[in-house]
Design an enzyme around this catalytic site. Sequence first.
Site, short mmCIF file in Angstrom:
data_model
loop_
_atom_site.label_atom_id
_atom_site.label_comp_id
_atom_site.label_asym_id
_atom_site.label_seq_id
_atom_site.Cartn_x
_atom_site.Cartn_y
_atom_site.Cartn_z
N HIS A 19 0.83 -1.20 0.00
CA HIS A 19 0.00 0.00 0.00
C HIS A 19 0.86 1.24 0.00
CE1 HIS A 19 -1.80 -3.38 2.19
NE2 HIS A 19 -2.75 -3.20 1.30
S1 FES Z 1 1.96 -0.64 3.14
FE1 FES Z 1 0.31 -1.95 3.65
S2 FES Z 1 1.38 -3.70 4.30
FE2 FES Z 1 2.97 -2.35 3.86
#
Ligand code: FES
Lengths: 420, 188
Positions: B153
């Site tokens: 993410h």
């Molecule tokens: S940014 Fe969501 S798990 Fe690493």
Amino acid sequence: MSFPWAKHYEPTHPFMQWMDQKLPLPRLVYNAIGAGYPVPRNLNYFWNFGVLAGAALVIQIVTGIVLAMHYAANGAVAFDSVEHIMRDVNSGWFLRYAHANGATMFFIVVYLHIFRGLYFGSYKAPREMVWLLGVVIFLLMMATAFMGYVLPWGQMSFWGAQVITGFFSAIPVVGEPIRQWLLGGFAPDNAALNRFFSLHYLLPFVIAAVIILHIWALHIPGSSNPTGVEVKDEQDTVPFHPYYTAKDGFGLAIFLIVFAVLLFFAPNMLAEPVNYVPANPLSTPAHIVPEWYFWPFYAILRAFTVDFLWVPAKLWGVIAMFSSILLLFILPWLDNSPVRSTTYRPLYKWFFWLLMFDIVILGICGMKPAAEPWVRMGQIASAYYFAHFLIILPIVSRIERPLPLPNSITEAVLAKHKAA
Amino acid sequence: MAVVETDPSANAGMEDGVRRRDFINIAAVSFAGVGVVAVALPLVNQMNPSADVLALASIEVDLSAIQPGQAIKTSWRKQPIFIRNLTPAEIEDAKKVDVGGLRDPESLEARTKPGKENWLITLGVCTHLGCVPLGAAAGELRGDFGGYFCPCHGSHYDTAARIRKGPAPKNLVVPEYAFTSDTVVQIG
Ligand code: FES
Ligand code: HEM
């Protein structure tokens, strides 16, 4: 309940009379899905999807039970046992593809079933309880599908389990202990795989039980219909059997044809190739995506990238994702319009389709990697999703002037007949 | 029921409208409640990590082959561990940062051992939702701050593995460890 003009069950055969005294099961069937259950005469094909969802559940249970005869829930052999099903077990490939694509079919019909409820206002009084139980079923389905996806113990299985159980670690203080309690370890491993298998086997039967309540609650007011006008007299209804048994049978045939096409010609169309790589706890796949039916929710989860109001972004994302579904529980009380069917709601109709468009956008953003423009788009679409339910819907239902409703179902049907 | 209610003997000893039957009811239900809790505890507790999972095997790692600028990935308690030999430039980058302005304020000194601040040892588990960030193996993306980058993410960590950008709330976790010699470290 049933309408006063419902036909009565009067068995003539001595055996059926004997049965009726000892265990009146045939009577129950007659009054629930037989000639003894009057149903609005104008139901369209959107009313087929409840029965289709039931059929999909039966398919999942039957294929699931036979798969469990060959599957082994142990991290060392789980992946191989699935390959064993695919290559060695007689007809194993068929059963596994049927179960995997059966889940997709299940979600397609349930999403259409929910769409029907949203468009035709089925969630409104007197059917709130039917709707609430439906949302419970939906949550149970999501949990079941998630745990089922972990079982093949491929890369996406493993990292899906890691990410989803990671939601719980967002909860302050108790989050990390809860996550370890759920997993039975510090990361997904044997303990997690075993308990997921146990629960994946259990939950469909819990779903079956809630469906019984769902249909029981439905049979008190009876089905709604595309006009949203309640049944007034006998003219407005037809007996469930043979009218809707036939219509549902036809719908089932179409459903099975679509299912067969998916199953025999494109069984891997919706599968992630990386899940054919065995689970590796040391390496995350470049792009983690859930199954298609979770994409919109995944987009909402990822919409929060900065902290605000002292709450970390991660917790916001998890809260938003869960609320997006829990919102459905209060929907019957957010929409105050007395008119059920969107057909007669000229203003709401626009917002309804805008919401559908918004959900498609969310789905696309959930499927894409966490990069621009998808992150920004996902944020806007998430904001709109909540605005629809919490701001737009209550206001529209207050200010809108609905179109005149037909006086009765029969009048609506005859008017349509004349126009044609 | 009706018979019992009108039976005068059932009301014998009744004071303040409380009957002996009420006492029996409360006592029986409370006792059953205690029983339910007593049975629920083991049913809930069995889900916690079992003894073999908790028996945290500690691991020893020989660092002598890791050149400055390099990192290795190893595994402890079924979780990935990153061990990185920071270059002087990376150490300087990490120290330049105003610690107070960080999401999870911690200095490089607090995250390393005294005199060994080139050795950055962390869990390779993104504190967002648990992916393994990139940046430990040669050629992998290291994100906007030259440390680690989580592709799931989009969380960016700096050269002290502190969260700088993206959804993760915390710095990469520094496990308990100790140097057993100049080049050998024991984790756990
Ligand atoms: S940014 Fe969501 S798990 Fe690493
Ligand atoms: C396993 C999943 C489900 C099964 C098997 C199922 C089954 C059924 C059946 C057989 C009916 C009657 C036929 C029909 O109207 O189509 C029905 C009605 C209904 N269902 Fe479901 N359902 C499921 C999930 C859901 C979900 C997830 C929701 C909503 C969130 C929902 C909401 C409703 C509503 C509101 C009705 C009444 C519709 C009306 O009469 O207008 N159902 N369901």
